[in-house]
Design a protein around this motif. Structure first.
Motif, PDB file in Angstrom:
ATOM      1  N   UNK A   1      34.460  49.412  42.778  1.00 36.86           N
ATOM      2  CA  UNK A   1      35.622  48.981  42.019  1.00 36.86           C
ATOM      3  C   UNK A   1      35.641  47.507  41.637  1.00 36.86           C
ATOM      4  N   UNK A   2      34.520  46.810  41.753  1.00 36.02           N
ATOM      5  CA  UNK A   2      34.461  45.458  41.196  1.00 36.02           C
ATOM      6  C   UNK A   2      34.388  45.604  39.675  1.00 36.02           C
ATOM      7  N   UNK A   3      34.921  44.632  38.944  1.00 36.44           N
ATOM      8  CA  UNK A   3      35.049  44.697  37.490  1.00 36.44           C
ATOM      9  C   UNK A   3      33.723  44.376  36.794  1.00 36.44           C
ATOM     10  N   UNK A   4      33.109  45.379  36.184  1.00 36.36           N
ATOM     11  CA  UNK A   4      31.826  45.213  35.485  1.00 36.36           C
ATOM     12  C   UNK A   4      31.903  44.112  34.424  1.00 36.36           C
ATOM     13  N   UNK A   5      33.019  44.008  33.730  1.00 35.86           N
ATOM     14  CA  UNK A   5      33.134  43.016  32.649  1.00 35.86           C
ATOM     15  C   UNK A   5      33.111  41.580  33.180  1.00 35.86           C
ATOM     16  N   UNK A   6      33.275  41.404  34.477  1.00 33.27           N
ATOM     17  CA  UNK A   6      33.271  40.076  35.080  1.00 33.27           C
ATOM     18  C   UNK A   6      31.969  39.786  35.837  1.00 33.27           C
ATOM     19  N   UNK A   7      30.945  40.618  35.621  1.00 33.35           N
ATOM     20  CA  UNK A   7      29.689  40.487  36.357  1.00 33.35           C
ATOM     21  C   UNK A   7      28.593  39.843  35.521  1.00 33.35           C
ATOM     22  N   UNK A   8      27.646  39.239  36.235  1.00 33.79           N
ATOM     23  CA  UNK A   8      26.424  38.710  35.650  1.00 33.79           C
ATOM     24  C   UNK A   8      25.270  39.062  36.581  1.00 33.79           C
TER      25      UNK A   8
ATOM     26  N   UNK B   1      43.749  42.305  44.053  1.00 31.36           N
ATOM     27  CA  UNK B   1      44.846  41.337  44.159  1.00 31.36           C
ATOM     28  C   UNK B   1      44.497  40.173  45.080  1.00 31.36           C
ATOM     29  N   UNK B   2      43.425  40.305  45.858  1.00 34.16           N
ATOM     30  CA  UNK B   2      43.029  39.256  46.792  1.00 34.16           C
ATOM     31  C   UNK B   2      42.044  38.285  46.150  1.00 34.16           C
ATOM     32  N   UNK B   3      41.886  37.132  46.770  1.00 32.10           N
ATOM     33  CA  UNK B   3      40.972  36.103  46.278  1.00 32.10           C
ATOM     34  C   UNK B   3      39.519  36.521  46.482  1.00 32.10           C
ATOM     35  N   UNK B   4      38.630  35.767  45.879  1.00 36.54           N
ATOM     36  CA  UNK B   4      37.194  36.016  46.063  1.00 36.54           C
ATOM     37  C   UNK B   4      36.829  35.859  47.538  1.00 36.54           C
ATOM     38  N   UNK B   5      37.324  34.828  48.178  1.00 34.62           N
ATOM     39  CA  UNK B   5      37.021  34.606  49.602  1.00 34.62           C
ATOM     40  C   UNK B   5      37.465  35.798  50.447  1.00 34.62           C
TER      41      UNK B   5
ATOM     42  N   UNK C   1      32.795  28.006  42.798  1.00 35.76           N
ATOM     43  CA  UNK C   1      33.628  27.859  41.598  1.00 35.76           C
ATOM     44  C   UNK C   1      32.823  28.276  40.366  1.00 35.76           C
ATOM     45  N   UNK C   2      33.507  28.719  39.324  1.00 37.18           N
ATOM     46  CA  UNK C   2      32.779  29.087  38.108  1.00 37.18           C
ATOM     47  C   UNK C   2      32.198  27.838  37.434  1.00 37.18           C
TER      48      UNK C   2
ATOM     49  N   UNK D   1      30.155  38.147  40.532  1.00 35.41           N
ATOM     50  CA  UNK D   1      31.386  38.719  40.005  1.00 35.41           C
ATOM     51  C   UNK D   1      32.441  37.620  40.006  1.00 35.41           C
ATOM     52  N   UNK D   2      33.084  37.412  38.865  1.00 37.98           N
ATOM     53  CA  UNK D   2      34.188  36.460  38.769  1.00 37.98           C
ATOM     54  C   UNK D   2      35.456  37.164  39.247  1.00 37.98           C
ATOM     55  N   UNK D   3      36.089  36.608  40.279  1.00 38.42           N
ATOM     56  CA  UNK D   3      37.317  37.170  40.843  1.00 38.42           C
ATOM     57  C   UNK D   3      38.337  36.044  40.946  1.00 38.42           C
ATOM     58  N   UNK D   4      39.398  36.118  40.148  1.00 42.86           N
ATOM     59  CA  UNK D   4      40.470  35.114  40.195  1.00 42.86           C
ATOM     60  C   UNK D   4      39.940  33.683  40.167  1.00 42.86           C
ATOM     61  N   UNK D   5      39.182  33.347  39.164  1.00 40.36           N
ATOM     62  CA  UNK D   5      38.677  31.981  38.965  1.00 40.36           C
ATOM     63  C   UNK D   5      37.765  31.487  40.079  1.00 40.36           C
ATOM     64  N   UNK D   6      37.125  32.408  40.797  1.00 38.22           N
ATOM     65  CA  UNK D   6      36.092  32.075  41.768  1.00 38.22           C
ATOM     66  C   UNK D   6      34.969  33.098  41.607  1.00 38.22           C
TER      67      UNK D   6
END
Length: 170
Positions: free
Chosen positions: A103-110, A66-70, A153-154, A129-134
């Motif tokens: 628990x980072x989202x594998x589908x959002x990783x590169x 629920x928290x930002x990437x930062x 930023x992405x 890892x992409x987390x909330x548009x960052x």
């Protein structure tokens, strides 16, 4: 008089210990862009987070979706620094597996390949890892001067890493 001198020395020593302890608990500085070449002026080593820069008391930071990437950067760094501490020759899969376990989202990783197009060991590996548009971006390897991380930023493509990445299909 001797008692007063002894008390003053003890207080001075206690003050120095508190100061050293407080400095050790400060947050690590933000690290330079992991996609750029390492600095040659020696500042990269000073800016690199290390396992000793993390306070030794309390539980390590954990990923909170629920928290930002930062706000999750400390957790990202804790996971990756543990990988480096456990395996100095860690590759992309080591970092991805550890991030998934945290628990980072594998589908959002590169992740970039561990080997070059001419089948040589890559100088460094990047993972994100992409987390909330960052993007939480990490880099590790001998050419990068150790471990580095940043929040970026992405890209226009929606991904986090420039260039060829490999499928995370394991």
């Amino acid at each position: 008089m001797t008692s007063r001198l002894g008390t003053t020395a003890v207080l001075a020593l206690a003050g120095a210990a508190i100061l050293v302890g407080a400095v050790g608990c400060t947050a690590a500085p933000s690290v330079s862009d992991p996609t750029s070449p390492p600095s040659t002026n020696g500042s990269a080593a000073a800016a690199t987070p290390t396992a000793t820069a993390t306070p030794t008391t309390g539980a390590p930071p954990t990923f909170r979706p629920e928290l930002s990437a930062e706000e999750n950067l400390a957790s990202f760094d804790a996971v990756n620094l543990a990988v480096v501490a456990a395996n100095a020759s860690a590759g992309g899969r080591d970092f991805i597996d550890a991030l998934v376990a945290a628990w980072f989202d594998r589908s959002q990783m590169q992740v970039t390949p561990d080997r070059t197009s001419v089948d040589l060991q890559a100088d460094s590996v990047q993972f994100a890892v992409l987390v909330h548009d960052e993007c939480l971006v990490g880099q590790y390897g001998p050419a990068s001067g150790g471990y580095h991380s940043a929040v970026r930023p992405p890209l226009g493509t929606g991904g986090c890493l420039v260039g060829r990445t490999r499928p995370i299909d394991w």
